[in-house]
Write a protein that holds these residues in place. Structure first.
Motif, PDB file in Angstrom:
ATOM      1  N   UNK A  74       0.824  -1.212   0.000  1.00 31.14           N
ATOM      2  CA  UNK A  74       0.000   0.000   0.000  1.00 31.14           C
ATOM      3  C   UNK A  74       0.860   1.264   0.000  1.00 31.14           C
ATOM      4  N   UNK A  75       2.173   1.106   0.193  1.00 29.29           N
ATOM      5  CA  UNK A  75       3.100   2.245   0.222  1.00 29.29           C
ATOM      6  C   UNK A  75       3.870   2.427  -1.090  1.00 29.29           C
ATOM      7  N   UNK A  76       3.553   1.629  -2.109  1.00 25.30           N
ATOM      8  CA  UNK A  76       4.316   1.654  -3.358  1.00 25.30           C
ATOM      9  C   UNK A  76       3.492   2.302  -4.474  1.00 25.30           C
ATOM     10  N   UNK A  77       4.114   3.250  -5.180  1.00 22.50           N
ATOM     11  CA  UNK A  77       3.511   3.861  -6.369  1.00 22.50           C
ATOM     12  C   UNK A  77       4.379   3.494  -7.568  1.00 22.50           C
ATOM     13  N   UNK A 121      -4.291   2.623  -3.692  1.00 21.72           N
ATOM     14  CA  UNK A 121      -5.533   3.358  -3.451  1.00 21.72           C
ATOM     15  C   UNK A 121      -5.940   4.286  -4.591  1.00 21.72           C
ATOM     16  N   UNK A 122      -5.257   4.226  -5.730  1.00 21.63           N
ATOM     17  CA  UNK A 122      -5.668   5.091  -6.828  1.00 21.63           C
ATOM     18  C   UNK A 122      -4.608   5.299  -7.883  1.00 21.63           C
ATOM     19  N   UNK A 123      -4.681   6.460  -8.507  1.00 21.97           N
ATOM     20  CA  UNK A 123      -3.766   6.804  -9.595  1.00 21.97           C
ATOM     21  C   UNK A 123      -3.652   8.315  -9.695  1.00 21.97           C
ATOM     22  N   UNK A 124      -2.569   8.761 -10.300  1.00 25.61           N
ATOM     23  CA  UNK A 124      -2.385  10.168 -10.606  1.00 25.61           C
ATOM     24  C   UNK A 124      -2.962  10.405 -11.992  1.00 25.61           C
ATOM     25  N   UNK A 131       0.878  11.566  -1.931  1.00 16.39           N
ATOM     26  CA  UNK A 131       0.821  11.487  -0.468  1.00 16.39           C
ATOM     27  C   UNK A 131      -0.622  11.632   0.033  1.00 16.39           C
ATOM     28  N   UNK A 132      -1.359  12.570  -0.536  1.00 14.49           N
ATOM     29  CA  UNK A 132      -2.760  12.770  -0.118  1.00 14.49           C
ATOM     30  C   UNK A 132      -3.624  11.571  -0.446  1.00 14.49           C
ATOM     31  N   UNK A 133      -3.497  11.049  -1.660  1.00  7.39           N
ATOM     32  CA  UNK A 133      -4.337   9.918  -2.062  1.00  7.39           C
ATOM     33  C   UNK A 133      -3.973   8.642  -1.315  1.00  7.39           C
ATOM     34  N   UNK A 134      -2.678   8.476  -1.018  1.00  9.24           N
ATOM     35  CA  UNK A 134      -2.253   7.284  -0.282  1.00  9.24           C
ATOM     36  C   UNK A 134      -2.498   7.437   1.218  1.00  9.24           C
ATOM     37  N   UNK A 135      -2.632   8.674   1.674  1.00 10.39           N
ATOM     38  CA  UNK A 135      -2.854   8.918   3.087  1.00 10.39           C
ATOM     39  C   UNK A 135      -1.615   8.710   3.929  1.00 10.39           C
ATOM     40  N   UNK A 136      -0.441   8.948   3.335  1.00  8.24           N
ATOM     41  CA  UNK A 136       0.810   8.772   4.077  1.00  8.24           C
ATOM     42  C   UNK A 136       1.890   9.684   3.504  1.00  8.24           C
ATOM     43  N   UNK A 137       2.799  10.087   4.360  1.00  5.29           N
ATOM     44  CA  UNK A 137       3.910  10.960   3.945  1.00  5.29           C
ATOM     45  C   UNK A 137       4.986  10.203   3.186  1.00  5.29           C
TER      46      UNK A 137
END
Length: 123
Positions: A18-21, A69-72, A98-104
């Motif tokens: 969940x922390x990987x883009x 959790x989504x996409x740019x 960061x906003x869409x993932x909900x983490x810094x």
């Protein structure tokens, strides 16, 4: 291949994914992948080129990123993508991710294209 290796090395992850883009850029040419179109021809003769992209025109370059959790939203890139422009894109979308993932903190996975590994980008 870099992404596949990354995934294989981290296959045991569960919540960590969940922390990987994942991100990538792609150029789409309107007249085919190499700018040439051919018709069937006699193999003993040189093929005749029907069309050729003049001066590198006739296409679009895009950049995008996806994550758990989504996409740019896809970004259209004017001109060629170099290290400086690539870095500007990353800086501009970092907050969105960061906003869409909900983490810094998150892992931004790229494909090791030469521009991704320049000194400017690694700083």
């Amino acid at each position: 291949e870099c992404r596949l290796n990354f995934a294989r090395q981290h296959i045991q992850w569960s919540e960590d994914w969940k922390k990987v883009a994942f991100m990538d850029e792609k150029r789409f040419n309107l007249d085919g992948p190499h700018g040439f179109q051919h018709y069937g021809h006699d193999v003993t003769k040189e093929p005749k080129v029907i069309s050729r992209r003049p001066e590198g025109g006739g296409g679009a370059m895009v950049w995008g990123a996806i994550f758990y959790s989504g996409a740019v939203e896809i970004i259209f890139i004017e001109g060629s993508l170099n290290a400086q422009k690539y870095l500007e894109i990353i800086e501009n979308v970092k907050g969105v991710i960061q906003n869409q993932m909900g983490m810094e903190d998150f892992v931004l996975q790229q494909d090791n294209a030469p521009m991704h590994n320049t000194r400017v980008v690694k700083q």
